[in-house]
Scaffold this active site. Structure first.
Site, PDB file in Angstrom:
ATOM      1  N   ASP A 243       1.080  -0.997  -0.077  1.00 18.47           N
ATOM      2  CA  ASP A 243       0.107  -0.066  -0.056  1.00 18.47           C
ATOM      3  C   ASP A 243       0.763   1.158   0.037  1.00 18.47           C
ATOM      4  OD1 ASP A 243      -2.219   1.310   0.192  1.00 18.47           O
ATOM      5  OD2 ASP A 243      -2.344   1.514   2.367  1.00 18.47           O
TER       6      ASP A 243
ATOM      7  N   ALA B  91     -11.362   5.041   3.311  1.00 16.45           N
ATOM      8  CA  ALA B  91     -12.483   4.694   3.463  1.00 16.45           C
ATOM      9  C   ALA B  91     -13.090   4.476   4.927  1.00 16.45           C
ATOM     10  CB  ALA B  91     -13.070   3.368   2.443  1.00 16.45           C
TER      11      ALA B  91
END
Length: 283
Positions: free
Chosen positions: A81, A209
């Site tokens: 990531d 999110a």
């Protein structure tokens, strides 16, 4: 079973659901994520940030994830990531990641394209798929920090050009989310998302999110988001469970007894997100 990110996300793109990409930095979190995915019969992406790699060690965290993934009954991808450091991206490729993100959002458009192409030229022959980011997502996540004034939405026309020139497998776009803890309710640009998805017709990634309302998440999925990153929600669940153990059982000093509740808390968050994203019962 250990697979590439594209194997998971292409199916999600074709069938209209999203897969959770959950960050880990240790054995307990990794096991909790995979157990949740197995119980929900969902594919899952396990992510490591650059700081998690620094904390746990590249070979060590790869061994943990790969060992558990290869025994799992559901598809699992090991993903880097926000890879902003070239050397870290290359080390992940060598150490067995099956998906990497090169985050070149800090660069000018053409330079982002050039470096992303270089990463893909190395990763694809190794059987590793690649995520890139276009636009700048605000907030703080480990080593990535973007002030609100510097955050920019993804331009749909630029997204088309970027994908055509790089051949990237999935694209993270900026539509109003932010990393870290929200101070208010985020306003997502769903029209922008719909436009980009219709032009690209490929897996789309949503960062930041954690903390976004469930109805907004479900709407984003209905409009074409296929990978949703979750980190802060897991950390907060871990923190709450650990604080509860320390407060209610101050005499407990066995790490196993202290960590078990945190694993259960993380597992419940993952299961909730899987159902929210619609990836349950997809295996």
């Amino acid at each position: 079973m250990l697979v590439t990110g594209k194997e998971i996300l292409q199916k999600a793109h074709e069938e209209g659901y999203a897969v959770g990409a959950f960050n880990t930095s240790n054995l307990e979190m990794t096991r909790a994520i995979i157990e949740a995915a197995e119980e929900e019969k969902s594919p899952v992406i396990i992510q490591t940030s650059q700081s998690a790699i620094t904390y746990a060690g590249s070979e060590e965290i790869a061994m943990i994830v790969r060992q558990l993934a290869e025994k799992a009954s559901v598809p699992v991808a090991l993903h880097l990531d926000h890879g902003t450091d070239w050397d870290v991206v290359m080390k992940c490729l060598r150490d067995g990641w099956t998906s990497v993100m090169f985050d070149g959002s800090k660069y000018e458009f053409e330079q982002n394209i050039d470096i992303t192409k270089q990463v893909i030229a190395i990763a694809h022959p190794m059987g590793v798929t690649v995520e890139a980011e276009l636009g700048k997502i605000g907030g703080v996540e480990d080593h990535v920090k973007v002030d609100a004034k510097d955050a920019t939405m993804t331009d749909p026309a630029e997204a088309v050009e970027f994908v055509e020139k790089t051949g990237v497998d999935y694209l993270a776009i900026a539509i109003g989310t932010a990393h870290g803890v929200y101070k208010g309710d985020p306003e997502l640009d769903f029209d922008r998302l719909k436009d980009i998805k219709s032009r690209l017709n490929m897996p789309i990634v949503l960062h930041g999110a954690s903390g976004v309302a469930e109805e907004d998440i479900k709407k984003a999925v209905s409009l074409g988001v296929n990978k949703i990153n979750i980190d802060t929600d897991l950390r907060q669940a871990f923190q709450r469970a650990m604080h509860k153990v320390v407060k209610e059982k101050p005499d407990v000093y066995d790490p196993r007894k202290m960590l078990q509740p945190t694993s259960e808390a993380v597992k419940e968050v993952v299961k909730t997100k899987i159902r929210m994203f619609g990836s349950n019962d997809r295996v």
